[in-house]
Design a protein around this motif. Structure first.
Motif, PDB file in Angstrom:
ATOM      1  N   LEU A 106       0.848  -1.178   0.000  1.00 47.27           N
ATOM      2  CA  LEU A 106       0.000   0.000   0.000  1.00 47.27           C
ATOM      3  C   LEU A 106       0.891   1.238   0.000  1.00 47.27           C
ATOM      4  CD1 LEU A 106      -2.794   1.336   0.418  1.00 47.27           C
ATOM      5  CD2 LEU A 106      -2.380   1.128   2.868  1.00 47.27           C
ATOM      6  N   ASP A 107       0.608   2.175  -0.878  1.00 46.53           N
ATOM      7  CA  ASP A 107       1.341   3.440  -0.916  1.00 46.53           C
ATOM      8  C   ASP A 107       0.786   4.305   0.202  1.00 46.53           C
ATOM      9  OD1 ASP A 107       2.546   5.844  -1.356  1.00 46.53           O
ATOM     10  OD2 ASP A 107       1.870   6.056  -3.431  1.00 46.53           O
ATOM     11  N   ASP A 108       1.562   4.448   1.258  1.00 47.42           N
ATOM     12  CA  ASP A 108       1.108   5.224   2.413  1.00 47.42           C
ATOM     13  C   ASP A 108       1.696   6.631   2.401  1.00 47.42           C
ATOM     14  OD1 ASP A 108      -0.553   5.317   4.648  1.00 47.42           O
ATOM     15  OD2 ASP A 108       1.156   5.021   6.009  1.00 47.42           O
ATOM     16  N   SER A 109       2.187   7.051   1.240  1.00 50.47           N
ATOM     17  CA  SER A 109       2.712   8.411   1.130  1.00 50.47           C
ATOM     18  C   SER A 109       1.554   9.404   1.187  1.00 50.47           C
ATOM     19  CB  SER A 109       3.470   8.573  -0.184  1.00 50.47           C
ATOM     20  OG  SER A 109       2.555   8.565  -1.271  1.00 50.47           O
ATOM     21  N   PRO A 110       1.852  10.677   1.451  1.00 48.01           N
ATOM     22  CA  PRO A 110       0.775  11.679   1.435  1.00 48.01           C
ATOM     23  C   PRO A 110       0.023  11.687   0.096  1.00 48.01           C
ATOM     24  CG  PRO A 110       2.728  12.607   2.455  1.00 48.01           C
ATOM     25  CD  PRO A 110       3.122  11.257   1.906  1.00 48.01           C
ATOM     26  N   ALA A 111       0.732  11.514  -1.029  1.00 50.11           N
ATOM     27  CA  ALA A 111       0.078  11.496  -2.338  1.00 50.11           C
ATOM     28  C   ALA A 111      -0.826  10.271  -2.462  1.00 50.11           C
ATOM     29  CB  ALA A 111       1.118  11.508  -3.454  1.00 50.11           C
ATOM     30  N   GLY A 112      -0.357   9.113  -2.004  1.00 42.77           N
ATOM     31  CA  GLY A 112      -1.161   7.891  -2.066  1.00 42.77           C
ATOM     32  C   GLY A 112      -2.423   8.010  -1.229  1.00 42.77           C
ATOM     33  N   ARG A 113      -2.279   8.570  -0.028  1.00 38.67           N
ATOM     34  CA  ARG A 113      -3.452   8.754   0.841  1.00 38.67           C
ATOM     35  C   ARG A 113      -4.426   9.756   0.226  1.00 38.67           C
ATOM     36  NH1 ARG A 113       0.648   8.804   4.830  1.00 38.67           N
ATOM     37  NH2 ARG A 113       0.368  11.053   5.079  1.00 38.67           N
ATOM     38  N   ALA A 114      -3.905  10.855  -0.300  1.00 38.72           N
ATOM     39  CA  ALA A 114      -4.772  11.866  -0.911  1.00 38.72           C
ATOM     40  C   ALA A 114      -5.496  11.288  -2.129  1.00 38.72           C
ATOM     41  CB  ALA A 114      -3.945  13.091  -1.304  1.00 38.72           C
ATOM     42  N   PHE A 115      -4.780  10.516  -2.920  1.00 36.14           N
ATOM     43  CA  PHE A 115      -5.388   9.914  -4.112  1.00 36.14           C
ATOM     44  C   PHE A 115      -6.540   8.992  -3.726  1.00 36.14           C
ATOM     45  CE2 PHE A 115      -5.684   6.747  -7.506  1.00 36.14           C
ATOM     46  CZ  PHE A 115      -5.809   7.573  -8.619  1.00 36.14           C
ATOM     47  N   ARG A 116      -6.345   8.191  -2.686  1.00 36.38           N
ATOM     48  CA  ARG A 116      -7.400   7.264  -2.252  1.00 36.38           C
ATOM     49  C   ARG A 116      -8.621   7.986  -1.720  1.00 36.38           C
ATOM     50  NH1 ARG A 116      -2.837   4.720  -0.462  1.00 36.38           N
ATOM     51  NH2 ARG A 116      -3.166   5.329   1.700  1.00 36.38           N
ATOM     52  N   THR A 168      -2.518  16.896   5.115  1.00 32.81           N
ATOM     53  CA  THR A 168      -1.884  15.613   5.428  1.00 32.81           C
ATOM     54  C   THR A 168      -2.309  15.029   6.758  1.00 32.81           C
ATOM     55  OG1 THR A 168       0.008  16.793   6.336  1.00 32.81           O
ATOM     56  CG2 THR A 168       0.153  16.059   4.036  1.00 32.81           C
ATOM     57  N   ASP A 169      -2.871  15.827   7.629  1.00 37.34           N
ATOM     58  CA  ASP A 169      -3.264  15.286   8.930  1.00 37.34           C
ATOM     59  C   ASP A 169      -4.661  14.681   8.918  1.00 37.34           C
ATOM     60  OD1 ASP A 169      -4.590  17.674   8.609  1.00 37.34           O
ATOM     61  OD2 ASP A 169      -4.085  18.469  10.587  1.00 37.34           O
ATOM     62  N   ARG A 170      -5.340  14.710   7.756  1.00 42.90           N
ATOM     63  CA  ARG A 170      -6.680  14.106   7.659  1.00 42.90           C
ATOM     64  C   ARG A 170      -6.558  12.594   7.576  1.00 42.90           C
ATOM     65  NH1 ARG A 170     -10.870  16.953   3.962  1.00 42.90           N
ATOM     66  NH2 ARG A 170     -11.298  14.754   3.818  1.00 42.90           N
ATOM     67  N   PRO A 171      -7.447  11.852   8.236  1.00 42.43           N
ATOM     68  CA  PRO A 171      -7.425  10.386   8.134  1.00 42.43           C
ATOM     69  C   PRO A 171      -7.918   9.938   6.751  1.00 42.43           C
ATOM     70  CG  PRO A 171      -9.307  11.083   9.448  1.00 42.43           C
ATOM     71  CD  PRO A 171      -8.491  12.334   9.139  1.00 42.43           C
ATOM     72  N   VAL A 172      -7.441   8.790   6.317  1.00 42.51           N
ATOM     73  CA  VAL A 172      -7.879   8.193   5.062  1.00 42.51           C
ATOM     74  C   VAL A 172      -9.317   7.733   5.233  1.00 42.51           C
ATOM     75  CG1 VAL A 172      -7.505   6.344   3.415  1.00 42.51           C
ATOM     76  CG2 VAL A 172      -5.550   7.525   4.432  1.00 42.51           C
ATOM     77  N   THR A 173     -10.178   8.082   4.250  1.00 41.13           N
ATOM     78  CA  THR A 173     -11.597   7.752   4.398  1.00 41.13           C
ATOM     79  C   THR A 173     -12.119   6.813   3.327  1.00 41.13           C
ATOM     80  OG1 THR A 173     -12.193   9.693   3.092  1.00 41.13           O
ATOM     81  CG2 THR A 173     -12.128   9.956   5.495  1.00 41.13           C
ATOM     82  N   THR A 174     -11.306   6.441   2.335  1.00 46.57           N
ATOM     83  CA  THR A 174     -11.808   5.560   1.275  1.00 46.57           C
ATOM     84  C   THR A 174     -10.972   4.320   1.161  1.00 46.57           C
ATOM     85  OG1 THR A 174     -10.502   6.683  -0.400  1.00 46.57           O
ATOM     86  CG2 THR A 174     -12.741   7.489  -0.064  1.00 46.57           C
ATOM     87  N   GLY A 175     -11.249   3.517   0.117  1.00 43.88           N
ATOM     88  CA  GLY A 175     -10.627   2.209  -0.084  1.00 43.88           C
ATOM     89  C   GLY A 175      -9.120   2.230  -0.291  1.00 43.88           C
ATOM     90  N   VAL A 176      -8.579   1.039  -0.405  1.00 41.24           N
ATOM     91  CA  VAL A 176      -7.142   0.835  -0.506  1.00 41.24           C
ATOM     92  C   VAL A 176      -6.707   0.863  -1.970  1.00 41.24           C
ATOM     93  CG1 VAL A 176      -5.324  -0.875  -0.106  1.00 41.24           C
ATOM     94  CG2 VAL A 176      -7.122  -0.556   1.573  1.00 41.24           C
ATOM     95  N   VAL A 177      -5.555   1.479  -2.218  1.00 38.40           N
ATOM     96  CA  VAL A 177      -4.962   1.483  -3.551  1.00 38.40           C
ATOM     97  C   VAL A 177      -3.565   0.926  -3.404  1.00 38.40           C
ATOM     98  CG1 VAL A 177      -4.121   2.948  -5.431  1.00 38.40           C
ATOM     99  CG2 VAL A 177      -6.293   3.457  -4.342  1.00 38.40           C
ATOM    100  N   SER A 178      -3.155   0.072  -4.294  1.00 37.66           N
ATOM    101  CA  SER A 178      -1.848  -0.544  -4.201  1.00 37.66           C
ATOM    102  C   SER A 178      -0.751   0.445  -4.556  1.00 37.66           C
ATOM    103  CB  SER A 178      -1.773  -1.755  -5.126  1.00 37.66           C
ATOM    104  OG  SER A 178      -1.847  -1.315  -6.459  1.00 37.66           O
ATOM    105  N   HIS A 179       0.483   0.104  -4.213  1.00 40.25           N
ATOM    106  CA  HIS A 179       1.632   0.968  -4.461  1.00 40.25           C
ATOM    107  C   HIS A 179       1.718   1.365  -5.919  1.00 40.25           C
ATOM    108  CE1 HIS A 179       5.629   2.603  -4.078  1.00 40.25           C
ATOM    109  NE2 HIS A 179       6.032   1.821  -5.068  1.00 40.25           N
ATOM    110  N   GLY A 180       1.463   0.469  -6.825  1.00 43.66           N
ATOM    111  CA  GLY A 180       1.542   0.760  -8.255  1.00 43.66           C
ATOM    112  C   GLY A 180       0.381   1.593  -8.739  1.00 43.66           C
ATOM    113  N   ASP A 181      -0.638   1.825  -7.924  1.00 44.42           N
ATOM    114  CA  ASP A 181      -1.825   2.547  -8.357  1.00 44.42           C
ATOM    115  C   ASP A 181      -1.811   4.019  -7.999  1.00 44.42           C
ATOM    116  OD1 ASP A 181      -2.859   0.283  -9.427  1.00 44.42           O
ATOM    117  OD2 ASP A 181      -4.141  -0.184  -7.724  1.00 44.42           O
TER     118      ASP A 181
END
Length: 182
Positions: A106-116, A168-181
């Protein structure tokens, strides 16, 4: 029969269509088990009959002739289905061989979290740009909309992504996206 006037040809077709449609449909239903397939095959059968109207025998021989056409139409359908299934099996096998052996991280970077956190439509639009490398005209074709609509939607999606990225301090609220996504 080739000398029949156009109106008489149509009348003749409509007569045997009305008289034999249900019987041919029943024939096809008993052999397919699918109302959808049987309806498609019925249409194909009567299309052949229309095209070969001069060859359609009259009287008691019309229905057996139609059964013969339906039988050949069904055989063609089954061969096509067999080819589609064989191709699907082959593609599944090839994909299974080339698929990664484990799920990407799972891409847990700020961009990955924002994208999800983006709505699905925004993720799809941004993905078409970033991953598929499509331009606005190509995206318009893929989405079935105008270039101007793509330009506007893309602008809005980018703004929403930037806003989420700065929060960046907002919690993730949607589904999971893989690192490559992401």
């Amino acid at each position: 029969m080739g000398d029949l006037p156009r109106d008489r040809r149509r009348e003749r077709f409509e007569e045997f269509f009305a008289a034999d449609r249900e019987a041919v449909l029943g024939y096809l239903l008993r052999r397919t088990g699918s109302r959808h397939d049987a309806a498609d095959l019925l249409a194909d059968t009567f299309l052949v009959a229309w095209r070969r109207l001069d060859e359609v025998p009259g009287g008691d021989q019309t229905r057996p002739w139609l059964y013969g056409v339906a039988r050949r139409t069904l055989a063609n359908h089954r061969r096509g289905e067999d080819r589609r299934h064989a191709l699907a099996d082959k593609l599944r096998g090839e994909l299974a061989e080339s698929a990664p052996t484990r799920a990407p991280d799972l891409d847990d970077s700020p961009a990955g979290r924002a994208f999800r956190e983006l709505p699905e439509q925004d993720r799809e639009l941004l993905s078409l740009v970033a991953w598929e490398e499509l331009d606005n005209a190509q995206i318009a074709t893929a989405l079935g909309c105008s270039r101007n609509a793509v330009r506007i939607r893309l602008h809005r999606a980018r703004k929403r992504f930037a806003k989420l990225l700065t929060a960046t301090d907002r919690p993730v609220t949607t589904g999971v996206v893989s690192h490559g996504d992401a």
